[in-house]
Design an enzyme around this catalytic site. Structure first.
Site, PDB file in Angstrom:
ATOM      1  N   GLY A  92      10.098   3.425   1.252  1.00  0.00           N
ATOM      2  CA  GLY A  92       9.888   4.220   0.033  1.00  0.00           C
ATOM      3  C   GLY A  92       8.493   3.967  -0.501  1.00  0.00           C
ATOM      4  CE  LYS A 115      -2.277   4.489   0.894  1.00  0.00           C
ATOM      5  NZ  LYS A 115      -2.621   5.030   2.209  1.00  0.00           N
ATOM      6  NE  ARG A 178      -1.447  10.137   0.924  1.00  0.00           N
ATOM      7  CZ  ARG A 178      -0.917   9.201   1.725  1.00  0.00           C
ATOM      8  NH1 ARG A 178      -1.647   8.621   2.664  1.00  0.00           N
ATOM      9  NH2 ARG A 178       0.324   8.814   1.572  1.00  0.00           N
ATOM     10  CG  ASP A 254       6.975   4.140   7.731  1.00  0.00           C
ATOM     11  OD1 ASP A 254       7.306   3.701   8.855  1.00  0.00           O
ATOM     12  OD2 ASP A 254       6.099   3.613   7.028  1.00  0.00           O
TER      13      ASP A 254
HETATM   14  P1  AMP Z   1       1.909   1.377   4.858  1.00  0.00           P
HETATM   15  O1  AMP Z   1       1.609   0.239   5.755  1.00  0.00           O
HETATM   16  O2  AMP Z   1       0.814   1.686   3.850  1.00  0.00           O
HETATM   17  O3  AMP Z   1       2.380   2.612   5.572  1.00  0.00           O
HETATM   18  O4  AMP Z   1       3.126   0.881   3.945  1.00  0.00           O
HETATM   19  C1  AMP Z   1       4.386   0.523   4.433  1.00  0.00           C
HETATM   20  C2  AMP Z   1       5.322   0.283   3.272  1.00  0.00           C
HETATM   21  O5  AMP Z   1       4.893  -0.817   2.479  1.00  0.00           O
HETATM   22  C3  AMP Z   1       5.450   1.459   2.315  1.00  0.00           C
HETATM   23  O6  AMP Z   1       6.775   1.517   1.852  1.00  0.00           O
HETATM   24  C4  AMP Z   1       4.496   1.089   1.204  1.00  0.00           C
HETATM   25  O7  AMP Z   1       4.813   1.736   0.000  1.00  0.00           O
HETATM   26  C5  AMP Z   1       4.675  -0.418   1.130  1.00  0.00           C
HETATM   27  N1  AMP Z   1       3.493  -1.096   0.583  1.00  0.00           N
HETATM   28  C6  AMP Z   1       2.285  -1.275   1.196  1.00  0.00           C
HETATM   29  N2  AMP Z   1       1.443  -1.965   0.394  1.00  0.00           N
HETATM   30  C7  AMP Z   1       2.115  -2.213  -0.759  1.00  0.00           C
HETATM   31  C8  AMP Z   1       1.790  -2.902  -1.983  1.00  0.00           C
HETATM   32  N3  AMP Z   1       0.591  -3.441  -2.177  1.00  0.00           N
HETATM   33  N4  AMP Z   1       2.740  -2.949  -2.934  1.00  0.00           N
HETATM   34  C9  AMP Z   1       3.958  -2.408  -2.742  1.00  0.00           C
HETATM   35  N5  AMP Z   1       4.320  -1.763  -1.622  1.00  0.00           N
HETATM   36  C10 AMP Z   1       3.423  -1.666  -0.646  1.00  0.00           C
HETATM   37 MG    MG Z   2       2.971   4.451   5.210  1.00  0.00          MG
END
Ligand code: AMP
Ligand code: MG
Length: 488
Positions: A92, A115, A178, A254
């Site tokens: 999510g 973001k 974005r 995802d």
């Molecule tokens: P990503 O690697 O950006 O595709 O993120 C994978 C998952 O980790 C997604 O559900 C993001 O919303 C969550 N996520 C990544 N960085 C953070 C953060 N700093 N705080 C909270 N959730 C994060």
């Molecule tokens: Mg992602």
């Protein structure tokens, strides 16, 4: 100032909020201390019918910072799941929020997402924030992808929050705005299939069809058509990645959009030296998402999408499974056709001969054996400067070059028009990692000029202008391989 000048032009609708409640959670962004606009994409703003001046004003920037909710927006965090490096997880928006869907004056519907806008119920242990470097990196690379003609989400603005985020060290915080056709992912369907009812899944599919593929709405089995459309769009997208040397780096389900846009620029990077085993991401130790594996992984992810759809493909599970398998088995063929068409274009080949594939493979083999630069090899062939390919002096290459010239001679079009075609198919410049790093380093110190120059050069990759020459150079050889990072 008149009201008109102050009107940023936002025209929000929130159709996603009409979907079953398990698919999202209403959530406001967390305000930041002292937001400053770091980069702003004026041409994109204008193409969306937004008012550039109003968006640059304090109130405009407050929207990009999450300090003010624009009129008509109703922010949500979206639920999704995903296979991350093969393992299924509930995810999510942990650090992103969908403000809503902006409807352009032309009637186009686009998601506007922040973001780095603070914690959400999906944040798990994360801080909900993003650092300036990675957000600027997404801005540069997504805009370069757009200019290259590769379907992608786009970047409207990056705001420096005036706050720090803590990773290995303290870093300046940022929020990226974005713009996307939507943020519906393969993982959104996986979420609905795993935690929703069949009716929830059907509603998500109906919504996706209406939004992205309205032409299939009245087909006999629209859900099968949806699967086929997503397969076709992803096969086309991934072929385009391969043809430009783009490595996504984290092709989890995802991070695969059903619109067919490239999404979630994390550890992505462009390959310099041609090698199918190229991996930049520090966490991809087994090379699951290596350049040469991307087409296969695309198929793997689409199989997960097909699995999620089975309950609505047919009332009988066996038959649903059969429909899913048949659709998935087309993927490799569609991918290969797209790739071959693109490779022919890169070599100026405008008709088809049975030996084309071997001609292409032979070149790639030579490039691999001799560590040729991917972009520059094709650029040099485009400019008819084979001596610049880095393969000059190699007898197999001389032979290949002769065969290629003969091949071009066998098509009705002139050599000039073949080279013209090549110019449109081979970028002169890509966002090379050392150039991107240089721009980010300067920007983090407050000097945005290096990045602006880079963005300008990358905005016309097929321009072949003199100004681009400097940006075509591969990095100096280094003992330390280039590495990219996730979740930064
Ligand atoms: P990503 O690697 O950006 O595709 O993120 C994978 C998952 O980790 C997604 O559900 C993001 O919303 C969550 N996520 C990544 N960085 C953070 C953060 N700093 N705080 C909270 N959730 C994060
Ligand atoms: Mg992602």
């Amino acid at each position: 100032m008149s009201k008109e000048i102050n009107n940023p032009g936002w025209n929000f609708d929130n159709s996603y909020n009409g979907l079953p409640k398990l698919l999202f959670t209403s959530q406001e962004p967390t305000p930041v201390r002292s937001p400053k606009l770091a980069v702003f994409n004026e041409p994109l703003a204008e193409s969306l019918g937004l008012n550039v001046e109003a968006l640059r004003s304090e109130n405009g920037v407050f929207v990009f910072a999450g300090n003010k909710i624009p009129e008509g927006a109703s922010p949500i965090a979206q639920s999704y799941a995903g296979h991350q490096f093969g393992h299924f997880t509930k995810l999510g928006d942990g650090r992103a929020l969908l403000l809503g869907e902006h409807i352009t004056p032309q009637g186009k519907r686009v998601d506007i997402q922040l973001k780095g806008s603070g914690r959400t119920p999906y944040s798990r242990g994360g801080d909900g924030r993003a650092a300036l470097g990675p957000m600027l990196r997404e801005y540069i690379i997504s805009e370069a992808m757009y200019a290259l003609g590769i379907p992608t989400t786009r970047s409207l603005a990056v705001v420096d929050t005036g706050e720090q985020v803590y990773r290995e060290t303290a870093l300046p915080g940022a929020i990226l705005t974005r713009v996307a056709a939507s943020h519906i992912r393969v993982g959104t369907f996986q979420f609905a299939a795993a935690w929703g009812t069949v009716e929830d899944l059907r509603k998500l599919a109906d919504y996706s069809i209406k939004r992205h593929y309205p032409e299939i709405e009245s087909n006999e089995n629209p859900y099968l058509s949806l699967l086929q459309q997503v397969i076709e769009h992803q096969a086309n997208l991934i072929a385009k990645w391969q043809l430009t040397g783009f490595i996504h780096g984290v092709m989890n389900t995802d991070n695969m959009a059903i619109s067919g846009e490239t999404i979630d620029y994390g550890p992505c990077a462009f390959m310099d030296t041609y090698d199918p085993a190229t991996v930049f991401s520090s966490i991809d130790r087994e090379g699951r998402y290596a350049y040469g594996s991307q087409p296969y992984i695309g198929g793997w992810n689409l199989a997960r999408f097909a699995e999620a759809l089975i309950p609505i493909l047919h009332s009988d599970e066996e038959q649903g499974l059969k429909l899913a398998q048949d659709a998935i088995s087309d993927y490799s063929k569609v991918y290969q056709e797209n790739w071959l068409k693109g490779m022919r274009a890169k070599l100026g080949i405008m008709n088809e001969e049975a030996g084309d594939e071997a001609l292409i493979e032979n070149l790639l083999q030579l490039m691999k054996q001799n560590q040729a630069d991917f972009t520059n090899t094709f650029r040099s062939l485009t400019l008819d400067q084979p001596e610049e390919t880095g393969l000059t002096g190699i007898s197999e290459f001389a032979q290949w070059h002769k065969q290629w010239k003969e091949r071009l001679g066998r098509q009705p079009e002139s050599i000039e028009s073949a080279h013209e075609w090549m110019r449109k198919s081979n970028p002169a410049v890509i966002p090379r990692n050392h150039r991107v790093e240089e721009a980010l380093k300067a920007a983090e110190k407050g000097d945005y000029r290096v990045m602006e120059r880079l963005l300008n050069v990358l905005s016309s990759p097929y321009g072949y202008t003199g100004e681009q020459n400097e940006y075509c150079k591969p990095p100096a050889p280094s003992k330390i391989p280039y590495q990219t990072f996730c979740g930064t």
